[in-house]
Design an enzyme around this catalytic site. Structure first.
Site, PDB file in Angstrom:
ATOM      1  N   GLY A  23      10.715  11.880 -12.297  1.00 42.66           N
ATOM      2  CA  GLY A  23      10.982  10.861 -13.305  1.00 42.66           C
ATOM      3  C   GLY A  23      12.421  10.378 -13.308  1.00 42.66           C
ATOM      4  O   GLY A  23      12.914   9.883 -14.323  1.00 42.66           O
TER       5      GLY A  23
ATOM      6  N   ARG B 213     -12.229   7.808 -10.282  1.00 36.90           N
ATOM      7  CA  ARG B 213     -11.007   7.021 -10.419  1.00 36.90           C
ATOM      8  C   ARG B 213     -11.172   5.994 -11.548  1.00 36.90           C
ATOM      9  O   ARG B 213     -10.254   5.751 -12.324  1.00 36.90           O
ATOM     10  CB  ARG B 213     -10.770   6.296  -9.073  1.00 36.90           C
ATOM     11  CG  ARG B 213      -9.371   5.845  -8.835  1.00 36.90           C
ATOM     12  CD  ARG B 213      -9.197   5.326  -7.417  1.00 36.90           C
ATOM     13  NE  ARG B 213      -9.035   6.364  -6.416  1.00 36.90           N
ATOM     14  CZ  ARG B 213      -7.900   7.035  -6.216  1.00 36.90           C
ATOM     15  NH1 ARG B 213      -6.833   6.805  -6.929  1.00 36.90           N
ATOM     16  NH2 ARG B 213      -7.835   7.962  -5.286  1.00 36.90           N
TER      17      ARG B 213
ATOM     18  N   LEU C  34      -4.468   2.765  -8.006  1.00 43.19           N
ATOM     19  CA  LEU C  34      -5.124   2.229  -9.204  1.00 43.19           C
ATOM     20  C   LEU C  34      -6.301   1.344  -8.819  1.00 43.19           C
ATOM     21  O   LEU C  34      -6.275   0.663  -7.782  1.00 43.19           O
ATOM     22  CB  LEU C  34      -4.100   1.445 -10.027  1.00 43.19           C
ATOM     23  CG  LEU C  34      -2.946   2.316 -10.539  1.00 43.19           C
ATOM     24  CD1 LEU C  34      -1.734   1.478 -10.912  1.00 43.19           C
ATOM     25  CD2 LEU C  34      -3.400   3.171 -11.712  1.00 43.19           C
TER      26      LEU C  34
ATOM     27  N   ASN D 238       6.051  -1.803  -9.879  1.00 40.98           N
ATOM     28  CA  ASN D 238       6.161  -0.548  -9.132  1.00 40.98           C
ATOM     29  C   ASN D 238       7.473  -0.554  -8.368  1.00 40.98           C
ATOM     30  O   ASN D 238       8.017  -1.611  -8.042  1.00 40.98           O
ATOM     31  CB  ASN D 238       4.993  -0.434  -8.140  1.00 40.98           C
ATOM     32  CG  ASN D 238       5.011   0.886  -7.390  1.00 40.98           C
ATOM     33  OD1 ASN D 238       5.282   1.951  -7.983  1.00 40.98           O
ATOM     34  ND2 ASN D 238       4.743   0.859  -6.101  1.00 40.98           N
TER      35      ASN D 238
ATOM     36  N   HIS E 194       8.901   1.087  -4.773  1.00 39.76           N
ATOM     37  CA  HIS E 194       8.427   1.720  -3.549  1.00 39.76           C
ATOM     38  C   HIS E 194       9.627   2.001  -2.649  1.00 39.76           C
ATOM     39  O   HIS E 194      10.486   1.122  -2.467  1.00 39.76           O
ATOM     40  CB  HIS E 194       7.423   0.803  -2.845  1.00 39.76           C
ATOM     41  CG  HIS E 194       6.860   1.420  -1.612  1.00 39.76           C
ATOM     42  ND1 HIS E 194       5.905   2.414  -1.644  1.00 39.76           N
ATOM     43  CD2 HIS E 194       7.144   1.211  -0.298  1.00 39.76           C
ATOM     44  CE1 HIS E 194       5.616   2.774  -0.414  1.00 39.76           C
ATOM     45  NE2 HIS E 194       6.355   2.068   0.421  1.00 39.76           N
TER      46      HIS E 194
ATOM     47  N   SER F  85      12.039  -1.249  -2.798  1.00 36.25           N
ATOM     48  CA  SER F  85      11.566  -2.552  -3.296  1.00 36.25           C
ATOM     49  C   SER F  85      10.932  -2.373  -4.664  1.00 36.25           C
ATOM     50  O   SER F  85      10.143  -1.450  -4.874  1.00 36.25           O
ATOM     51  CB  SER F  85      10.496  -3.129  -2.362  1.00 36.25           C
ATOM     52  OG  SER F  85      10.942  -3.166  -1.032  1.00 36.25           O
TER      53      SER F  85
ATOM     54  N   THR G 247      -0.307  -5.712  -7.243  1.00 36.56           N
ATOM     55  CA  THR G 247      -1.547  -6.470  -7.061  1.00 36.56           C
ATOM     56  C   THR G 247      -2.559  -5.520  -6.413  1.00 36.56           C
ATOM     57  O   THR G 247      -2.208  -4.382  -6.074  1.00 36.56           O
ATOM     58  CB  THR G 247      -1.306  -7.707  -6.159  1.00 36.56           C
ATOM     59  OG1 THR G 247      -0.705  -7.253  -4.945  1.00 36.56           O
ATOM     60  CG2 THR G 247      -0.410  -8.725  -6.826  1.00 36.56           C
TER      61      THR G 247
ATOM     62  N   GLU H 281      -3.804  -5.183  -3.546  1.00 37.58           N
ATOM     63  CA  GLU H 281      -3.497  -4.624  -2.232  1.00 37.58           C
ATOM     64  C   GLU H 281      -2.275  -3.703  -2.336  1.00 37.58           C
ATOM     65  O   GLU H 281      -1.220  -4.123  -2.826  1.00 37.58           O
ATOM     66  CB  GLU H 281      -3.212  -5.770  -1.237  1.00 37.58           C
ATOM     67  CG  GLU H 281      -3.509  -5.387   0.192  1.00 37.58           C
ATOM     68  CD  GLU H 281      -3.096  -6.476   1.183  1.00 37.58           C
ATOM     69  OE1 GLU H 281      -2.928  -6.155   2.346  1.00 37.58           O
ATOM     70  OE2 GLU H 281      -2.925  -7.634   0.752  1.00 37.58           O
ATOM     71  N   LEU H 282      -2.424  -2.484  -1.878  1.00 40.12           N
ATOM     72  CA  LEU H 282      -1.401  -1.446  -2.084  1.00 40.12           C
ATOM     73  C   LEU H 282      -0.030  -1.870  -1.539  1.00 40.12           C
ATOM     74  O   LEU H 282       0.093  -2.246  -0.370  1.00 40.12           O
ATOM     75  CB  LEU H 282      -1.858  -0.145  -1.382  1.00 40.12           C
ATOM     76  CG  LEU H 282      -0.950   1.063  -1.587  1.00 40.12           C
ATOM     77  CD1 LEU H 282      -1.038   1.584  -3.008  1.00 40.12           C
ATOM     78  CD2 LEU H 282      -1.301   2.167  -0.592  1.00 40.12           C
ATOM     79  N   ASP H 283       0.982  -1.794  -2.405  1.00 42.26           N
ATOM     80  CA  ASP H 283       2.381  -2.060  -2.026  1.00 42.26           C
ATOM     81  C   ASP H 283       2.591  -3.458  -1.431  1.00 42.26           C
ATOM     82  O   ASP H 283       3.441  -3.651  -0.556  1.00 42.26           O
ATOM     83  CB  ASP H 283       2.885  -0.988  -1.038  1.00 42.26           C
ATOM     84  CG  ASP H 283       2.864   0.403  -1.644  1.00 42.26           C
ATOM     85  OD1 ASP H 283       3.012   0.522  -2.875  1.00 42.26           O
ATOM     86  OD2 ASP H 283       2.690   1.381  -0.883  1.00 42.26           O
TER      87      ASP H 283
ATOM     88  N   GLU I 119      17.539   2.938  -6.000  1.00 39.69           N
ATOM     89  CA  GLU I 119      16.377   2.668  -6.859  1.00 39.69           C
ATOM     90  C   GLU I 119      16.799   2.661  -8.322  1.00 39.69           C
ATOM     91  O   GLU I 119      16.354   1.843  -9.126  1.00 39.69           O
ATOM     92  CB  GLU I 119      15.295   3.730  -6.636  1.00 39.69           C
ATOM     93  CG  GLU I 119      14.661   3.693  -5.261  1.00 39.69           C
ATOM     94  CD  GLU I 119      13.527   4.695  -5.121  1.00 39.69           C
ATOM     95  OE1 GLU I 119      12.793   4.924  -6.090  1.00 39.69           O
ATOM     96  OE2 GLU I 119      13.380   5.263  -4.024  1.00 39.69           O
TER      97      GLU I 119
HETATM   98  C1  GAR Z   1      10.774   7.344  -5.798  1.00 39.20           C
HETATM   99  O1  GAR Z   1      11.490   7.410  -4.587  1.00 39.20           O
HETATM  100  C2  GAR Z   1       9.772   6.217  -5.760  1.00 39.20           C
HETATM  101  O2  GAR Z   1      10.242   5.090  -5.067  1.00 39.20           O
HETATM  102  C3  GAR Z   1       8.638   6.870  -5.013  1.00 39.20           C
HETATM  103  O3  GAR Z   1       8.569   8.176  -5.530  1.00 39.20           O
HETATM  104  C4  GAR Z   1       9.863   8.579  -5.953  1.00 39.20           C
HETATM  105  C5  GAR Z   1       9.761   9.021  -7.386  1.00 39.20           C
HETATM  106  O4  GAR Z   1      10.971   9.579  -7.834  1.00 39.20           O
HETATM  107  N1  GAR Z   1       7.421   6.167  -5.233  1.00 39.20           N
HETATM  108  C6  GAR Z   1       6.460   6.057  -4.335  1.00 39.20           C
HETATM  109  O5  GAR Z   1       6.507   6.600  -3.245  1.00 39.20           O
HETATM  110  C7  GAR Z   1       5.278   5.214  -4.763  1.00 39.20           C
HETATM  111  N2  GAR Z   1       4.428   4.934  -3.651  1.00 39.20           N
HETATM  112  P1  GAR Z   1      11.223   9.789  -9.376  1.00 39.20           P
HETATM  113  O6  GAR Z   1       9.997  10.512  -9.951  1.00 39.20           O
HETATM  114  O7  GAR Z   1      12.440  10.667  -9.417  1.00 39.20           O
HETATM  115  O8  GAR Z   1      11.443   8.454 -10.005  1.00 39.20           O
END
Ligand code: GAR
Length: 196
Positions: A12, A69, A101, A115, A117, A144, A149, A151-153, A182
């Site tokens: 988190g 799901r 999702l 999101n 990524h 990013s 949407t 389609e994933l990522d 990020e």
């Molecule tokens: C982050 O690097 C995020 O970009 C990635 O997981 C990590 C979460 O870190 N997300 C993905 O890979 C989604 N496909 P955090 O829990 O410390 O924010």
């Protein structure tokens, strides 16, 4: 008041960066927005500790206790929708939420589902992004923020950050370098969206 609901599965740290930036920049007063809830699909997610310490409502919805799901996503929607205000549907922010999702869920939150990524999309969707970047001999990596949407990522990109790949980098070292960026671009992208 525009409520922001953040979904996590682990550390988190992006969620914490958003919460801290929101406080530092006075989103409540200036943008009429607040982080109203943090929802995790894992009870042990470390980020829940921080959120509770901040006095933010937390919820755990364990995907393993659902038969499908679709059933999990329907229950998740119910939790999220509690944070809608009249005329102000909540902004739903995926921050290390490691679940795919359903199309039904994604279309329900169209335009207000974000999101982050850890790659320079459209390169390297999915998992193991930093190892893939290293294997491909990339000289730069990054992260990013995008609209989600079906389609994933692949949704519209709102923000990106670039970091160099340095000699001797492992996937973990590179991921940590990307993560620091990020923490800057995700709050900035959210604030940008809230200002619109
Ligand atoms: C982050 O690097 C995020 O970009 C990635 O997981 C990590 C979460 O870190 N997300 C993905 O890979 C989604 N496909 P955090 O829990 O410390 O924010």
């Amino acid at each position: 008041m525009k409520n922001i609901v953040i979904l996590i599965s682990g550390d988190g740290s992006n969620m914490a960066a958003i919460v801290k930036t929101a406080r530092r920049e006075g989103w409540h007063e200036k943008l009429g927005a607040r982080v109203a809830a943090v929802i995790s699909n894992k009870a042990q997610a470390q980020g829940l500790v921080f959120a509770r310490e901040q006095g933010i409502a937390t919820e755990v919805l364990d995907h393993k206790s659902f038969a499908s799901r679709e059933a999990f996503d329907a229950a998740l929607s119910k939790l999220i929708d509690r944070y809608d205000e009249p005329g102000q549907p909540a902004l739903v922010v995926l921050a290390g939420f490691m679940r795919i999702l359903t199309p039904r869920f994604v279309s329900r939150y169209a335009g207000r589902l974000l999101n982050i990524h850890p790659s320079l999309l459209p390169a390297f969707p999915g998992l193991h992004t930093q190892q893939s970047a290293l294997d491909a001999g990339c000289k730069f990596a990054g992260a990013s923020v995008h609209q989600v949407t079906v389609e994933l990522d692949r949704g519209p990109i709102l923000a990106q950050a670039v970091v160099p790949v340095l000699p001797g980098d492992t996937a973990d070292v590179l991921a940590a370098r990307v993560l620091t960026q990020e923490h800057l671009i995700y709050p900035r992208a959210i604030a940008g969206l809230l200002q619109k």
